[in-house]
Design an enzyme around this catalytic site. Structure first.
Site, PDB file in Angstrom:
ATOM      1  N   ASP A 129      10.281   0.985 -73.646  1.00 19.03           N
ATOM      2  CA  ASP A 129       9.794   1.678 -74.843  1.00 19.03           C
ATOM      3  C   ASP A 129       9.261   0.700 -75.888  1.00 19.03           C
ATOM      4  OD1 ASP A 129      10.833   3.762 -73.507  1.00 19.03           O
ATOM      5  OD2 ASP A 129      12.301   4.358 -75.021  1.00 19.03           O
TER       6      ASP A 129
ATOM      7  N   SER B  57       5.886  15.281 -83.343  1.00 26.88           N
ATOM      8  CA  SER B  57       6.653  14.052 -83.174  1.00 26.88           C
ATOM      9  C   SER B  57       6.982  13.496 -84.555  1.00 26.88           C
ATOM     10  CB  SER B  57       5.821  13.063 -82.374  1.00 26.88           C
ATOM     11  OG  SER B  57       6.575  11.916 -82.127  1.00 26.88           O
TER      12      SER B  57
ATOM     13  N   GLU C 154      20.168  11.216 -89.558  1.00 29.35           N
ATOM     14  CA  GLU C 154      20.762  11.624 -88.282  1.00 29.35           C
ATOM     15  C   GLU C 154      20.516  10.519 -87.274  1.00 29.35           C
ATOM     16  OE1 GLU C 154      18.728  15.198 -87.234  1.00 29.35           O
ATOM     17  OE2 GLU C 154      19.513  16.288 -88.961  1.00 29.35           O
TER      18      GLU C 154
ATOM     19  N   LYS D 270      19.098   8.955 -83.994  1.00 25.43           N
ATOM     20  CA  LYS D 270      17.951   9.316 -83.161  1.00 25.43           C
ATOM     21  C   LYS D 270      18.408   9.198 -81.707  1.00 25.43           C
ATOM     22  CE  LYS D 270      13.015   8.432 -82.574  1.00 25.43           C
ATOM     23  NZ  LYS D 270      13.030   8.602 -81.142  1.00 25.43           N
TER      24      LYS D 270
ATOM     25  N   ASP E  26      18.504   9.151 -77.836  1.00 24.76           N
ATOM     26  CA  ASP E  26      17.500   8.769 -76.841  1.00 24.76           C
ATOM     27  C   ASP E  26      17.590   9.716 -75.647  1.00 24.76           C
ATOM     28  OD1 ASP E  26      15.413   7.381 -75.853  1.00 24.76           O
ATOM     29  OD2 ASP E  26      16.526   5.562 -75.355  1.00 24.76           O
TER      30      ASP E  26
ATOM     31  N   ARG F 244       8.897  19.569 -74.762  1.00 28.55           N
ATOM     32  CA  ARG F 244       7.894  19.472 -75.808  1.00 28.55           C
ATOM     33  C   ARG F 244       6.468  19.509 -75.249  1.00 28.55           C
ATOM     34  NH1 ARG F 244       8.170  14.418 -79.536  1.00 28.55           N
ATOM     35  NH2 ARG F 244       6.889  13.460 -77.937  1.00 28.55           N
TER      36      ARG F 244
ATOM     37  N   GLU G 199      18.075  17.606 -78.732  1.00 23.79           N
ATOM     38  CA  GLU G 199      17.877  16.577 -77.708  1.00 23.79           C
ATOM     39  C   GLU G 199      18.842  16.797 -76.551  1.00 23.79           C
ATOM     40  OE1 GLU G 199      15.445  14.755 -78.887  1.00 23.79           O
ATOM     41  OE2 GLU G 199      15.359  12.908 -77.712  1.00 23.79           O
TER      42      GLU G 199
ATOM     43  N   TYR H 160      19.240  19.695 -83.758  1.00 25.84           N
ATOM     44  CA  TYR H 160      18.926  19.057 -85.037  1.00 25.84           C
ATOM     45  C   TYR H 160      17.775  19.706 -85.802  1.00 25.84           C
ATOM     46  CZ  TYR H 160      15.788  16.526 -81.789  1.00 25.84           C
ATOM     47  OH  TYR H 160      14.892  16.203 -80.823  1.00 25.84           O
TER      48      TYR H 160
ATOM     49  N   LYS I 125      13.195   2.992 -86.264  1.00 28.74           N
ATOM     50  CA  LYS I 125      13.491   2.565 -84.885  1.00 28.74           C
ATOM     51  C   LYS I 125      14.145   1.196 -84.881  1.00 28.74           C
ATOM     52  CE  LYS I 125      10.909   3.877 -81.463  1.00 28.74           C
ATOM     53  NZ  LYS I 125      10.850   4.596 -80.224  1.00 28.74           N
TER      54      LYS I 125
ATOM     55  N   CYS J  58      20.746 -30.355 -55.110  1.00 20.83           N
ATOM     56  CA  CYS J  58      20.947 -30.314 -56.559  1.00 20.83           C
ATOM     57  C   CYS J  58      19.787 -31.035 -57.254  1.00 20.83           C
ATOM     58  CB  CYS J  58      22.274 -30.986 -56.892  1.00 20.83           C
ATOM     59  SG  CYS J  58      22.503 -31.235 -58.664  1.00 20.83           S
TER      60      CYS J  58
ATOM     61  N   CYS K 143      21.149 -34.460 -58.944  1.00 19.42           N
ATOM     62  CA  CYS K 143      21.633 -35.647 -58.219  1.00 19.42           C
ATOM     63  C   CYS K 143      21.071 -35.745 -56.803  1.00 19.42           C
ATOM     64  CB  CYS K 143      23.160 -35.649 -58.173  1.00 19.42           C
ATOM     65  SG  CYS K 143      23.854 -34.338 -57.157  1.00 19.42           S
TER      66      CYS K 143
ATOM     67  N   CYS L 108      27.208 -27.674 -56.564  1.00 22.26           N
ATOM     68  CA  CYS L 108      26.961 -29.086 -56.324  1.00 22.26           C
ATOM     69  C   CYS L 108      28.354 -29.693 -56.258  1.00 22.26           C
ATOM     70  CB  CYS L 108      26.159 -29.690 -57.488  1.00 22.26           C
ATOM     71  SG  CYS L 108      26.140 -31.485 -57.413  1.00 22.26           S
TER      72      CYS L 108
ATOM     73  N   CYS M 121      27.740 -36.183 -60.102  1.00 21.72           N
ATOM     74  CA  CYS M 121      26.451 -35.590 -60.492  1.00 21.72           C
ATOM     75  C   CYS M 121      26.265 -35.679 -62.012  1.00 21.72           C
ATOM     76  CB  CYS M 121      26.408 -34.131 -60.037  1.00 21.72           C
ATOM     77  SG  CYS M 121      25.004 -33.235 -60.703  1.00 21.72           S
TER      78      CYS M 121
END
Ligand code: IVH
Length: 699
Positions: free
Chosen positions: A56, A105, A136, A138, A140, A159, A195, A247, A336, A430, A433, A448, A453
């Site tokens: 998002d 929206s 309130e 929001k 998701d 919607r 929601e 809501y 947001k 590695c 070394c 390793c 080392c």
């Protein structure tokens, strides 16, 4: 995805988020068209297919860039997906539903400044009249409009594009939170908006079930909720645990006068609709900002996901006065949170070596701002994780940084994978070394095993001086690298013999910092034993177990000489840690390191003063090894009984062992060793108890 859009998508993730203006200034018209195409494409993936390709946060960044560019270049003609609709085009799988009142929206505010700017606009629109703001969470999830006629549930619609949604009546009917009939006196027509969401716990259950069935994982709770609603068969939806918060009101006929938003929420609550408990009202925008910031910090404490706070003007008349823009109400704004997921370029995968030699692959990323900070690296944990995630250098990857959790690479955006991106393979040796890596069978970690080392050495010394260990201010990674590079230290004990003259030879070290470092090193000599134990860097041995060991044994020498059973018997230590400690002290050069610390004057603690023993010390100074199961005793219980009589109970038999006590199924090697060394074998509980009592061996 169209090929050219794919190209610009790749550009966008790498370029537009980092430097959005770059393309735009070169050719704004071309950029606008490409952006519009991209936004339309991702809009469709999100709203219609429930299968977003990018997080998002990236999508929001694209929308904002498109909006800004379109406003700056009104002369450019293009199909603007932002003005065409507020969501997606309704799919053909479900019947279309015309919304009686459009489902608009919300405009977003991405910062405190944008929220304040919205507040200032609203205040101006209301001629400076006092305003009550309702805040309130929001949620998701998925916006839903649910219709009741004469108190009966008649329809549920998504919607869609804001004017026409999809009929999901049968599926939504399976959600327990949603009333199917309303109390007497309910309005003739009532549309409730809210929601539909999936709680984090339900999401995790769903993914656990998917994993058990070998099915691909769901990306996040929102997509799972959306996918669950788009099922052809409502019985499938019923199996998913969906929930609902109301809501907002849509069309209403025959309801009492509701002069404010808070009044309508209260009314909805009285009709049996779930109202989120975290609704708050404020009369100052400063308080609104504080509230938004609070939830930005505490969002992960909720049982469901939120991506912001919605701020609404409470008074219905004031709402009417403010009205709508072409896309959203002026009386509300969505604050947001900074995105916790973004895409960026995976430049490379490298391997880092920890203090215990563990080789951890990590992602080298094109730096990206995510979860409130810029992330340039993220762990990939181990070889199998890289394989499971199938991330390849050159991929565009989704990076997630949620709260205090360290950043992680979620996975690649497959549609953006370059044709030549090769699968990554774990290096055989590695990088520090050159010694071959070892991955023991059945273990997830690659190591390793070369104790010389340089990378391990660096990690060990840095860890020794770190906050949770000896807490030596100024002994950070850079200084340690300089000290090793100059040949001044080869292990942490060497720091205690450093001199001011030596430190002054290092780059950018002056008299003040040299003296400060020496003072900090000196101060660490008297750190309490738990810190010293932690600082040794023994695998699995953290501060909690170090504290428990220190309390039990008092001195480093006592811990060092304790048999594994005695270590394991300490509450909070356990078998794996005990083994690791025992093994660590069994290694010659670790013992030598301890002696160097002793010579350097590091405090090794004080013996624990114990009350006089309540058992006769029949086994004082004697080593009694126990093997197999003795009736009436646990393994630790048998060891404790020996220790309580002044004896020791080591884990292995040697020539010095006083007796080997055997129960059921003893270890064959211990018995053989006892026979080899002529160690007397005492068999069974009765004989063991006689030994405890008298300290003498059976005849
Ligand atoms: S009010 C006209 N309140 O956020 C006002 N929306 O970005 C309509 N959302 O479409 C929306 N929690 O899907 C409102 N407490 C809340 C919300 C909320 C989540 C969603 C909703 C809306 C989107 C806007």
């Amino acid at each position: 995805m169209p090929a050219d859009a794919l190209d610009s998508a790749a550009d966008t993730t790498a370029d537009s988020t980092a430097d959005p203006a770059a393309d735009a200034t070169a050719d704004p018209a071309a950029r606008l068209v490409a952006l519009a195409e991209l936004v339309a494409y991702h809009n469709r993936r999100y709203h219609e297919l429930d299968d977003p390709e990018i997080p998002d946060g990236d999508f929001d960044a694209l929308v904002r860039e498109l909006r800004a560019l379109a406003e700056a270049h009104p002369e450019v003609e293009f199909d603007n997906p932002l003005t065409a609709s507020v969501g997606g085009t309704p799919s053909t799988m479900f019947a279309p539903v015309q919304h009686a009142v459009p489902m608009t929206s919300l405009d977003n505010a991405m910062s405190r400044e944008e929220l304040e700017a919205w507040g200032a606009r609203a205040a101006k629109g209301l001629d400076g009249a006092p305003v009550t703001y309702v805040c309130e969470l929001k949620i998701d999830g998925l916006a839903m409009s649910i219709r009741y006629e004469r108190g009966k549930y008649t329809q549920a619609a998504t919607r869609g594009d804001g004017r026409v949604g999809e009929d999901v009546t049968a599926n939504v009917a399976t959600i327990a939170d949603i009333p199917k009939s309303l109390p007497k006196g309910a309005p003739t027509v009532l549309e409730v908006r809210g929601e539909v969401y999936m709680s984090v716990a339900s999401f995790e259950r769903l993914n656990a079930a998917a994993a058990a069935a070998g099915a691909p994982a769901f990306v996040n709770p929102r997509n799972s909720a959306a996918g669950s609603l788009r099922q052809k068969d409502p019985a499938m939806t019923a199996q998913r645990e969906l929930s609902f918060w109301s809501y907002q009101l849509g069309q209403v006929e025959g309801a009492p006068e509701l002069p404010s938003h808070t009044a309508s929420l209260e009314y909805l609550g009285s009709l049996g609709f779930p109202i989120n408990p975290e609704v708050r009202t404020f009369t100052s925008l400063d308080d609104v900002v504080t509230h938004c910031k609070y939830w930005e910090e505490h969002r992960h404490e909720l049982a469901y996901e939120i991506d912001g706070v919605v701020v609404k003007v409470d008074d219905v008349e004031q709402r009417a006065q403010l009205g709508f823009t072409s896309r959203a109400p002026r009386w509300a704004i969505a604050y947001k949170f900074p995105p916790e997921e973004r895409t960026t370029l995976l430049r490379d995968i490298q391997v880092s070596i920890g203090r215990t030699g563990r080789a951890t692959p990590f992602a080298v990323l094109e730096p990206v701002f995510v979860g409130g900070s810029t992330v340039g690296m993220a762990t990939l944990h181990n070889e199998d994780q890289v394989r499971v995630k199938d991330v390849r250098p050159g991929d565009t990857v989704i990076v997630r940084k949620a709260g205090d959790v360290i950043p992680e690479v979620v996975g690649p955006v497959r549609a953006m994978r370059p044709a030549d991106a090769l699968e990554w393979t774990f290096p055989a040796v590695c990088p520090a070394c050159g010694e071959p890596f070892v991955r023991p069978e059945g273990e997830a970690d690659t190591r390793c095993v070369n104790s010389a080392c340089p990378a391990q050495r660096h990690a060990k010394i840095t860890y020794f001086g770190s906050r949770g260990a000896m807490d030596i201010e100024g002994l950070g990674e850079r200084t340690v690298a300089q000290l090793i590079g100059a040949g001044l230290v080869s292990d942490a004990a060497d720091i205690y013999s450093l001199t001011e003259e030596q430190l002054l030879t290092l780059d950018k070290v002056g008299t003040v910092s040299a003296r400060n470092l020496l003072a900090a090193i000196d101060g660490s000599r008297t750190r309490p034993l738990p810190r010293l134990l932690t600082a040794l860097g023994v695998r699995h041995l953290g501060p909690a177990a170090s504290g428990a060991l220190a309390a039990e044994f008092g001195t480093l020498d006592a811990v060092m000489d304790a048999p594994v059973e005695q270590l394991a018997a300490v509450s909070g230590v356990g078998g794996a840690i005990a083994e690791a400690i025992h093994d660590w002290f069994g290694i010659e050069h670790n013992r030598a390191f301890i002696e160097k610390l002793r010579v350097a004057g590091v405090d090794f603690g004080r013996p624990v003063e114990r009350a006089a023993p309540d058992q006769p010390q029949t086994l004082a100074g004697k080593a009694v090894v126990v093997s197999g199961t003795l009736e009436g005793y646990t393994r630790e219980g048998a060891v404790e009984a020996v220790v309580a009589r002044g004896g020791k109970s080591p884990g292995s038999v040697s020539a010095k062992t006083f007796a080997l006590v055997v129960g059921d199924s003893p270890g064959a090697s211990k018995v053989t060793k006892a026979e080899q060394h002529n160690v007397p074998i005492v068999s069974g509980t009765e004989a063991f108890e006689r030994l405890l009592e008298t300290g003498e061996l059976p005849a």
